[in-house]
Design a protein around this motif. Structure first.
Motif, PDB file in Angstrom:
ATOM      1  N   PHE A  63      10.169 -53.186 -15.514  1.00  0.00           N
ATOM      2  CA  PHE A  63      10.770 -52.903 -16.809  1.00  0.00           C
ATOM      3  C   PHE A  63       9.740 -52.293 -17.759  1.00  0.00           C
ATOM      4  CE2 PHE A  63      11.886 -53.980 -21.165  1.00  0.00           C
ATOM      5  CZ  PHE A  63      13.128 -53.376 -21.244  1.00  0.00           C
ATOM      6  N   ASP A  64       8.543 -52.884 -17.806  1.00  0.00           N
ATOM      7  CA  ASP A  64       7.466 -52.363 -18.653  1.00  0.00           C
ATOM      8  C   ASP A  64       7.097 -50.939 -18.245  1.00  0.00           C
ATOM      9  OD1 ASP A  64       7.218 -54.460 -20.273  1.00  0.00           O
ATOM     10  OD2 ASP A  64       5.097 -54.852 -19.840  1.00  0.00           O
ATOM     11  N   PHE A  65       7.025 -50.728 -16.924  1.00  0.00           N
ATOM     12  CA  PHE A  65       6.697 -49.409 -16.383  1.00  0.00           C
ATOM     13  C   PHE A  65       7.685 -48.371 -16.896  1.00  0.00           C
ATOM     14  CE2 PHE A  65       6.976 -46.246 -12.935  1.00  0.00           C
ATOM     15  CZ  PHE A  65       5.647 -45.887 -12.846  1.00  0.00           C
ATOM     16  N   GLY A  66       8.970 -48.684 -16.768  1.00  0.00           N
ATOM     17  CA  GLY A  66      10.015 -47.761 -17.221  1.00  0.00           C
ATOM     18  C   GLY A  66       9.977 -47.552 -18.718  1.00  0.00           C
ATOM     19  N   ALA A  67       9.733 -48.632 -19.472  1.00  0.00           N
ATOM     20  CA  ALA A  67       9.727 -48.524 -20.935  1.00  0.00           C
ATOM     21  C   ALA A  67       8.615 -47.591 -21.387  1.00  0.00           C
ATOM     22  CB  ALA A  67       9.548 -49.901 -21.555  1.00  0.00           C
ATOM     23  N   HIS A  68       7.426 -47.704 -20.778  1.00  0.00           N
ATOM     24  CA  HIS A  68       6.317 -46.836 -21.160  1.00  0.00           C
ATOM     25  C   HIS A  68       6.638 -45.376 -20.867  1.00  0.00           C
ATOM     26  CE1 HIS A  68       3.671 -50.441 -21.446  1.00  0.00           C
ATOM     27  NE2 HIS A  68       3.187 -49.719 -22.420  1.00  0.00           N
ATOM     28  N   ILE A  69       7.256 -45.144 -19.706  1.00  0.00           N
ATOM     29  CA  ILE A  69       7.588 -43.761 -19.358  1.00  0.00           C
ATOM     30  C   ILE A  69       8.615 -43.209 -20.339  1.00  0.00           C
ATOM     31  CG2 ILE A  69       8.699 -42.306 -17.621  1.00  0.00           C
ATOM     32  CD1 ILE A  69       7.303 -43.915 -15.512  1.00  0.00           C
ATOM     33  N   PHE A  70       9.624 -44.017 -20.658  1.00  0.00           N
ATOM     34  CA  PHE A  70      10.698 -43.569 -21.551  1.00  0.00           C
ATOM     35  C   PHE A  70      10.140 -43.205 -22.927  1.00  0.00           C
ATOM     36  CE2 PHE A  70      14.072 -44.426 -24.647  1.00  0.00           C
ATOM     37  CZ  PHE A  70      15.045 -43.554 -24.167  1.00  0.00           C
ATOM     38  N   VAL A  71       9.385 -44.131 -23.514  1.00  0.00           N
ATOM     39  CA  VAL A  71       8.878 -43.913 -24.872  1.00  0.00           C
ATOM     40  C   VAL A  71       7.800 -42.827 -24.881  1.00  0.00           C
ATOM     41  CG1 VAL A  71       7.814 -44.987 -26.858  1.00  0.00           C
ATOM     42  CG2 VAL A  71       9.410 -46.271 -25.493  1.00  0.00           C
ATOM     43  N   GLY A  72       6.915 -42.842 -23.880  1.00  0.00           N
ATOM     44  CA  GLY A  72       5.847 -41.844 -23.811  1.00  0.00           C
ATOM     45  C   GLY A  72       6.401 -40.440 -23.651  1.00  0.00           C
ATOM     46  N   VAL A  85      -1.179 -40.268 -26.865  1.00  0.00           N
ATOM     47  CA  VAL A  85      -0.003 -40.622 -26.061  1.00  0.00           C
ATOM     48  C   VAL A  85      -0.408 -40.811 -24.602  1.00  0.00           C
ATOM     49  CG1 VAL A  85       2.250 -39.837 -25.272  1.00  0.00           C
ATOM     50  CG2 VAL A  85       1.525 -39.371 -27.592  1.00  0.00           C
ATOM     51  N   LEU A  86      -1.244 -39.889 -24.111  1.00  0.00           N
ATOM     52  CA  LEU A  86      -1.658 -39.978 -22.709  1.00  0.00           C
ATOM     53  C   LEU A  86      -2.451 -41.254 -22.459  1.00  0.00           C
ATOM     54  CD1 LEU A  86      -2.704 -36.297 -21.951  1.00  0.00           C
ATOM     55  CD2 LEU A  86      -0.570 -37.445 -21.441  1.00  0.00           C
ATOM     56  N   VAL A  87      -3.363 -41.581 -23.377  1.00  0.00           N
ATOM     57  CA  VAL A  87      -4.178 -42.788 -23.199  1.00  0.00           C
ATOM     58  C   VAL A  87      -3.294 -44.026 -23.175  1.00  0.00           C
ATOM     59  CG1 VAL A  87      -5.929 -44.227 -24.268  1.00  0.00           C
ATOM     60  CG2 VAL A  87      -6.223 -41.771 -24.244  1.00  0.00           C
ATOM     61  N   ALA A  88      -2.371 -44.110 -24.157  1.00  0.00           N
ATOM     62  CA  ALA A  88      -1.485 -45.277 -24.208  1.00  0.00           C
ATOM     63  C   ALA A  88      -0.586 -45.322 -22.980  1.00  0.00           C
ATOM     64  CB  ALA A  88      -0.646 -45.231 -25.486  1.00  0.00           C
ATOM     65  N   GLY A  89      -0.086 -44.166 -22.569  1.00  0.00           N
ATOM     66  CA  GLY A  89       0.790 -44.120 -21.410  1.00  0.00           C
ATOM     67  C   GLY A  89       0.068 -44.541 -20.137  1.00  0.00           C
ATOM     68  N   ILE A  90      -1.131 -43.996 -19.916  1.00  0.00           N
ATOM     69  CA  ILE A  90      -1.885 -44.308 -18.700  1.00  0.00           C
ATOM     70  C   ILE A  90      -2.226 -45.793 -18.657  1.00  0.00           C
ATOM     71  CG2 ILE A  90      -4.080 -43.960 -17.516  1.00  0.00           C
ATOM     72  CD1 ILE A  90      -3.947 -41.021 -18.521  1.00  0.00           C
ATOM     73  N   ASN A  91      -2.745 -46.313 -19.761  1.00  0.00           N
ATOM     74  CA  ASN A  91      -3.097 -47.729 -19.777  1.00  0.00           C
ATOM     75  C   ASN A  91      -1.862 -48.610 -19.640  1.00  0.00           C
ATOM     76  OD1 ASN A  91      -5.789 -47.262 -20.001  1.00  0.00           O
ATOM     77  ND2 ASN A  91      -5.893 -47.549 -22.213  1.00  0.00           N
ATOM     78  N   GLY A  92      -0.775 -48.208 -20.293  1.00  0.00           N
ATOM     79  CA  GLY A  92       0.446 -49.003 -20.259  1.00  0.00           C
ATOM     80  C   GLY A  92       1.040 -49.086 -18.864  1.00  0.00           C
ATOM     81  N   THR A  93       1.170 -47.928 -18.182  1.00  0.00           N
ATOM     82  CA  THR A  93       1.767 -47.981 -16.846  1.00  0.00           C
ATOM     83  C   THR A  93       0.819 -48.656 -15.854  1.00  0.00           C
ATOM     84  OG1 THR A  93       1.041 -45.702 -16.557  1.00  0.00           O
ATOM     85  CG2 THR A  93       3.360 -46.032 -17.045  1.00  0.00           C
TER      86      THR A  93
END
Lengths: 250, 42, 242
Positions: free
Chosen positions: C153-162, C198-206
């Motif tokens: 779920f977290d993985f998908g949420a990061h992709i969606f928002v990012g 965005v890239l930094v937050a996305g990479i760390n988040g996923t």
């Protein structure tokens, strides 16, 4: 502006620089806290002000960009050329900070590039403003070019402080920077000299900026007069006579 | 000690060059500005 | 606003230029990465013991490596995902604007619609476009690179928002590029600074979602999206008008 000529603050810079350089080498004693080569700590005097002034000039560019797009005299191309001059000066400062930092990193950590957050964020900063000039070169119409590049300069000035915060979170990036040297207990002599250098560098960059603005104003007045022979004179002034200002004169 | 003199010499060269360039350009600009003002008045 | 969106949608359905550019690019790169980059082996999908446990295992001759995805692999795969999406977005989204200039409909659009309506319409179109591409490429990515994902779920949420965050800024940059003599490659350079957060937050988040470790950047991404969209809306008018 024309009547002012060589002001007091400009003439003071030469002796101030001589005095500060002598103080930096003969009055300030090398630092032993955490430096491989204690003499190398003198990088603080040149490198840190350069990095700070680079950021400052990018904010100046952002300020003029806001004035161009939203200010009272919006659409005034003089504001736009100020944006580009501030970006030139800022780019020169950040490039000098990067190269001086690389020399220091070679002495301190035996490698010119070690993915320090400060290195990475200044690299991204340089790329933003190289992109600014890339955008500038790709549009011919002056008003449109001014609007596009000013919008981008604002975007860059907003992104720049965020980068400082964001970049250390990159997986590849780890800090080696001796931050504690600057924030905590820098020797009072060192602090004084460092502040002096910051002020003088600010003066030098402001001088460069002022010369660019005056040259642009002069060119505008010449082309208004519409005498083709005068253009040759301006071109002669424009050509830099020394190699000392690499990047700032271009 | 030798290295120190090299560093000071290089600093003098770089900063001397930069200040010479700045002062030279400033004076030249000033002259051109004055010239233009005079032309305007004439 | 709705009219601008519908016009873009109809135009895209008739001649799918943006989605084909974007989709082809993202698909090709994903396949290429999965073909060429080694993502299995010790230190990647095999965890090594370390410290005292390693010494003990060496002494007793026990196993040192155990199957399981390492943080390095999670970060590597996340980085690929976001880099692919970044390049895809910044080559595809400018097409939405360059198309207008090429078909000479931009002049007409300037006359009939307010800049804010155009920005909103284009923004919604771009967000939906990029979300569709992300939704299409994620299964392929999962299939080919096979990341282990502890918190889907977290993985998908990061992709969606990012993804939404990238398309917000890319809309402004697309408009800029379309006015600068249609130099598409410029967008990739111009986007780096504003989109690096965005890239930094996305990479760390996923990566954190894959490993099941702490670190949720959804809120940060949403606030960045809000800020950048507001700024882009403000600047869009200046970039767009003649």
């Amino acid at each position: 502006m024309n009547r002012r000529g060589l002001a007091f603050w400009k003439l003071l810079q030469g002796p101030a620089m001589v005095g500060l350089t002598l103080l930096a080498y003969f009055w300030a004693k090398p630092l032993n806290n955490g430096f491989q080569v204690p003499e190398a700590a003198r990088i603080i005097f040149w490198h840190v002000p350069m990095a700070m002034l680079g950021l400052l000039w990018f904010f100046v560019a952002g300020y003029h960009a806001v004035r161009f797009l939203f200010g009272r005299g919006s659409g005034d191309l003089r504001s736009d050329s100020r944006v580009s001059f501030a970006c030139e000066v800022g780019l020169a400062c950040t490039l000098l900070a990067t190269f001086s930092g690389m020399i220091f990193a070679q002495v301190q950590w035996r490698t010119p590039w070690n993915w320090d957050p400060k290195q990475v964020s200044i690299l991204v900063l340089i790329m933003i403003y190289v992109a600014y000039f890339g955008l500038r070169m790709s549009v011919d119409e002056p008003q449109l070019r001014a609007r596009l590049t000013s919008a981008y300069a604002i975007l860059g000035a907003v992104a720049a402080p965020l980068l400082m915060y964001v970049v250390p979170h990159l997986p590849q990036v780890q800090t080696l920077h001796p931050t504690q040297v600057l924030t905590g207990g820098l020797d009072s002599k060192w602090r004084l000299i460092w502040m002096g250098f910051t002020v003088v560098f600010l003066g030098v960059t402001a001088w460069l900026f002022e010369l660019r603005v005056r040259l642009a104003a002069l060119e505008a007045r010449r082309s208004e007069a519409g005498d083709p022979e005068d253009q040759v004179v301006v071109e002669a002034v424009r050509r830099p006579s020394g190699g000392a200002t690499t990047g700032a004169a271009g | 000690m030798d290295a120190l003199y090299w560093v000071l010499g290089a600093s003098a060269l770089v900063w001397g060059g930069l200040f010479a360039y700045l002062i030279g350009t400033d004076l030249r600009l000033r002259r051109l500005e004055a010239e233009l003002d005079r032309e305007k008045r004439a | 606003m709705a009219a601008v969106f519908l016009k873009d949608l109809r135009s895209e359905l008739r001649t799918p230029s943006a989605i084909s550019t974007l989709g082809m690019f993202v698909l090709t790169t994903t396949v290429l990465v999965s073909l060429t980059v080694v993502t299995t082996g010790p230190g990647l999908d095999m965890n090594a013991l370390d410290g005292a446990a390693l010494k003990e295992a060496v002494r007793t001759g026990a196993r040192i490596y155990f199957p399981g995805q390492t943080l390095v692999r999670a970060q590597l795969l996340s980085a690929f995902f976001w880099i692919i999406l970044y390049f895809g977005a910044l080559t595809g989204i400018p097409r939405v604007f360059t198309k207008e200039e090429e078909q000479h409909t931009a002049v007409l659009l300037r006359l009939v619609a307010r800049p804010s309506a155009i920005f909103a319409g284009k923004l919604i179109f771009n967000v939906i476009l990029l979300e569709l591409v992300a939704a299409a490429v994620t299964p392929i990515y999962l299939l080919l690179l096979q990341p282990v994902i502890a918190r889907p779920f977290d993985f998908g949420a990061h992709i969606f928002v990012g993804t939404a965050s990238i398309s917000g800024t890319a809309t402004l940059i697309g408009a800029m590029v379309s006015r600068s003599g249609n130099r598409g490659y410029l967008a990739v350079i111009l986007g780096l600074g504003p989109l690096l957060p965005v890239l930094v937050a996305g990479i760390n988040g996923t990566a954190a979602a894959m490993q099941g470790t702490g670190g949720n950047y959804v809120l940060g991404l949403v606030s960045y999206l809000g800020m950048m969209t507001a700024l882009s809306a403000l600047l869009f008018e200046k970039v767009w008008r003649d």
